[in-house]
Design an enzyme around this catalytic site. Structure first.
Site, PDB file in Angstrom:
ATOM      1  N   ASN B 391      -2.814  -0.224  -2.493  1.00  7.92           N
ATOM      2  CA  ASN B 391      -2.817  -0.208  -3.944  1.00  7.92           C
ATOM      3  C   ASN B 391      -2.944   1.204  -4.477  1.00  7.92           C
ATOM      4  O   ASN B 391      -2.079   1.692  -5.194  1.00  7.92           O
ATOM      5  CB  ASN B 391      -3.957  -1.081  -4.486  1.00  7.92           C
ATOM      6  CG  ASN B 391      -4.004  -1.055  -5.994  1.00  7.92           C
ATOM      7  OD1 ASN B 391      -2.978  -0.931  -6.638  1.00  7.92           O
ATOM      8  ND2 ASN B 391      -5.197  -1.123  -6.540  1.00  7.92           N
ATOM      9  N   ASP B 392      -4.006   1.887  -4.084  1.00  3.49           N
ATOM     10  CA  ASP B 392      -4.261   3.212  -4.636  1.00  3.49           C
ATOM     11  C   ASP B 392      -3.090   4.168  -4.436  1.00  3.49           C
ATOM     12  O   ASP B 392      -2.776   4.942  -5.327  1.00  3.49           O
ATOM     13  CB  ASP B 392      -5.510   3.814  -3.980  1.00  3.49           C
ATOM     14  CG  ASP B 392      -6.767   3.031  -4.315  1.00  3.49           C
ATOM     15  OD1 ASP B 392      -6.761   2.356  -5.362  1.00  3.49           O
ATOM     16  OD2 ASP B 392      -7.725   3.091  -3.538  1.00  3.49           O
ATOM     17  N   VAL B 393      -2.441   4.071  -3.280  1.00  8.94           N
ATOM     18  CA  VAL B 393      -1.417   5.069  -2.956  1.00  8.94           C
ATOM     19  C   VAL B 393      -0.105   4.849  -3.707  1.00  8.94           C
ATOM     20  O   VAL B 393       0.799   5.678  -3.632  1.00  8.94           O
ATOM     21  CB  VAL B 393      -1.122   5.122  -1.436  1.00  8.94           C
ATOM     22  CG1 VAL B 393      -2.376   5.515  -0.671  1.00  8.94           C
ATOM     23  CG2 VAL B 393      -0.561   3.821  -0.934  1.00  8.94           C
TER      24      VAL B 393
END
Lengths: 102, 468
Positions: B391-393
């Site tokens: 998600n974050d990336v």
């Protein structure tokens, strides 16, 4: 004094060499790289052997024994696990695309 | 030191350097590792001559025990657990350096006395080695999820750390000056207290650091242990310790900087981040509609509409042990004539390059694995991006200067440029950094397949194989 200067010279040159060596390694291999350099600092085992071989009382012997144990664990575990990781990068059919250079 | 041992050490150093050089490409890397290991054997044999074969039995037993524990743990560890294993090996190396310096201090203070060089380098080795040992233990416990998960903080943490560091300096000076500052502490007792205080400092430095920044910490501690080994090279007048330790210290420092650059997180911000900033209360998440897709719909889209597909793997993939199913999906899609690439973020997995190891483990060719810089231009003409457990990336919020989040400034994979975005994810929960992803709610473009990574991928595979 002469000895210390020689050591300092070696230290400075080795530091630059370290910088140079690493900047050529692609992201793809950063984990094995970290693991391999990790194994190399296990060379501290040399220091542990010297300590353990010197004349000393029981307490110092015990400290030296622990240092050698730790050092050997670092060396063997580090190189072994790196070898396992790198064994997974199978030889490709053609050259890998040129990746980011540092 | 005799000329022969000196030359042997020189040969060992050359093998280390040559070995690391060969790590620059996958084809030569394994032989590079072997060459460095041969260098280590040369160094150890030369050392036997330096110590004139004293205490061979004790040394042999200690090495044997260490080697057995090292080999067994290295052979058994799962590839997903690699970061904590590297931390563990690093920790014992740092611990060894601290112990060697301690006993050398004892030797010198009982014998010929401390010179200026050992008076400075010994306490330094004890400090750096102990911080590396304790920090690595904490890093191991965090990654193995034994204790200290998340960011552990307390009031005035930075002040306490600074005072502790100051105290260590005073104790070190006391040891050097033969107890002139604190008469009640003998020099050797001072060094023992330096060791204990440095262990505590190592713990305090690492407990506030969250999981996402852990790879950088491990790399930094790796560099620390290298420096501790180099410092003990000065103490023991030993060139292979000096060279080997310095190379690792320098290369580790550069690697740490590369990584923090890849994360967009300056090192100072990680180590000395003002802790209050992260405690701003839980982010409120709006209830917004999403395009809840079935595996059949995803499979149908991939079969019928998509020609060029990029897969973005995250740690969730590894947690679900879904790498083999991922390979099946790739093979299935390729057998239908599709182009499949992987976009691997530098911090996918838990260390830079960790995801590459996990994917090659199941036989996915590393030629398909693209770095961030190489894959971002490809998204423009990509038909579908499948994001599994990440998600974050891929969160576009990271690049939004208006928003201040834990991931702000981190370079991300620009998956939003592709025609279709498919998330395989268990829930809408935000990722490691706790930042909601606006892509979830782009119902025109995004399909959300709510599923465990392994099960979801399996369903997509069977759906592609047998179109409804």
């Amino acid at each position: 004094m002469q000895e210390l200067l020689a050591q300092l010279a070696v230290f400075v040159i080795a530091a630059f060499l370290g910088f140079e060596l690493i900047s050529r390694v692609p992201n793809l291999l950063h984990t094995p790289l970290m693991s391999a350099t990790n194994a190399i600092h296990g060379v501290i085992l040399v220091g542990g052997m010297i300590t353990l071989a010197s004349d000393a009382n029981f307490a110092i012997k015990a400290v030296g024994f622990l240092a050698v144990f730790f050092g050997a664990l670092n060396v063997v575990g580090g190189f072994w696990v790196t070898n396992r990781m790198l064994g997974m990068f199978r030889p490709p059919v053609k050259r890998v695309k040129k990746r980011r250079e540092g | 030191m005799q000329a022969a041992t000196f030359l042997a050490y020189l040969a060992a150093a050359a093998l280390f350097i040559f070995g690391i050089r060969r790590l620059k490409a996958p084809e030569t890397a394994r032989s590079g590792n072997t060459i460095a290991a041969v260098g280590m054997v040369v160094a150890l044999v030369a050392t036997l001559f330096v110590i004139q074969f004293q205490a061979l039995l004790l040394i042999g037993v200690a090495i044997l025990l260490g080697a057995v524990v090292g080999a067994v743990s290295a052979q058994r560890v799962q590839m997903t657990a690699m970061p904590q294993m590297v931390a563990a090996y690093n920790g014992v190396g740092g611990g060894a350096a601290a112990l060697i310096a301690l006993s050398e201090f004892y030797h010198l203070s009982e014998g010929e006395g401390l010179g200026a060089v050992s008076g400075i380098t010994i306490p330094l080795t004890v400090l750096v080695g102990s911080v590396s040992f304790a920090g690595s233990v904490i890093a191991f416990m965090k990654l193995q999820e034994i204790a200290f998960s998340g960011s552990v903080t307390f009031p005035l943490q930075q002040v306490v750390n600074a005072l502790l560091f100051l105290g260590i300096l005073v104790l070190a000076a006391n040891a050097f000056l033969d107890g002139a500052i604190l008469p009640f502490l003998s020099p050797i007792a001072s060094v023992v207290v330096v060791l204990a205080a440095s262990l505590l400092l190592g713990v305090l430095l690492v407990i506030p650091i969250g999981g996402a920044d852990m790879p950088i910490v491990i790399s930094l501690l790796n560099a620390f242990t290298g420096l501790a080994a180099a410092a003990s090279g000065f103490v023991l007048d030993n060139y292979i310790l000096l060279i080997g330790g310095t190379i690792v210290g320098a290369s580790g420092t550069i690697l740490t900087r590369l990584m923090s650059g890849a994360l967009g997180r300056p090192l100072g911000k990680i180590l000395f981040a003002s802790i209050a900033a992260s405690g701003g209360g839980k982010q409120e998440r709006e209830e917004r509609p999403v395009n809840d897709a079935s595996a059949e719909a995803v499979g149908e889209y991939l079969s019928d509409e998509a020609q060029k597909i990029v897969i973005v793997p995250g740690y969730g993939l590894a947690v679900a042990q879904a790498q083999s199913v991922m390979r099946d999906l790739v093979e299935t899609l390729e057998s239908e004539g599709k182009t499949v690439l992987f976009g691997v973020h530098p911090v996918a997995g838990r260390m830079p390059g960790h995801m590459n190891v996990l994917l090659t483990e199941v036989g996915i060719s590393y030629e398909k694995l693209y770095d961030l810089e190489d894959i971002n231009p490809e998204f423009e003409d990509t038909d579908a991006v499948i994001i599994v457990g990440a998600n974050d990336v891929v969160n576009p919020v990271a690049g939004d200067p208006e928003q201040s989040t834990p991931i702000s400034g981190m370079p991300v994979l620009e998956v939003g440029k592709a025609s279709q975005v498919i998330f395989v994810k268990r829930s809408l929960s935000p990722g490691f950094a706790g930042v909601d992803n606006p892509l979830f709610y782009d119902t025109d473009k995004t399909m959300m397949l709510f599923s465990d990574a392994k099960q979801g991928l399996q369903e997509i595979v069977s759906s592609v194989r047998s179109p409804a």
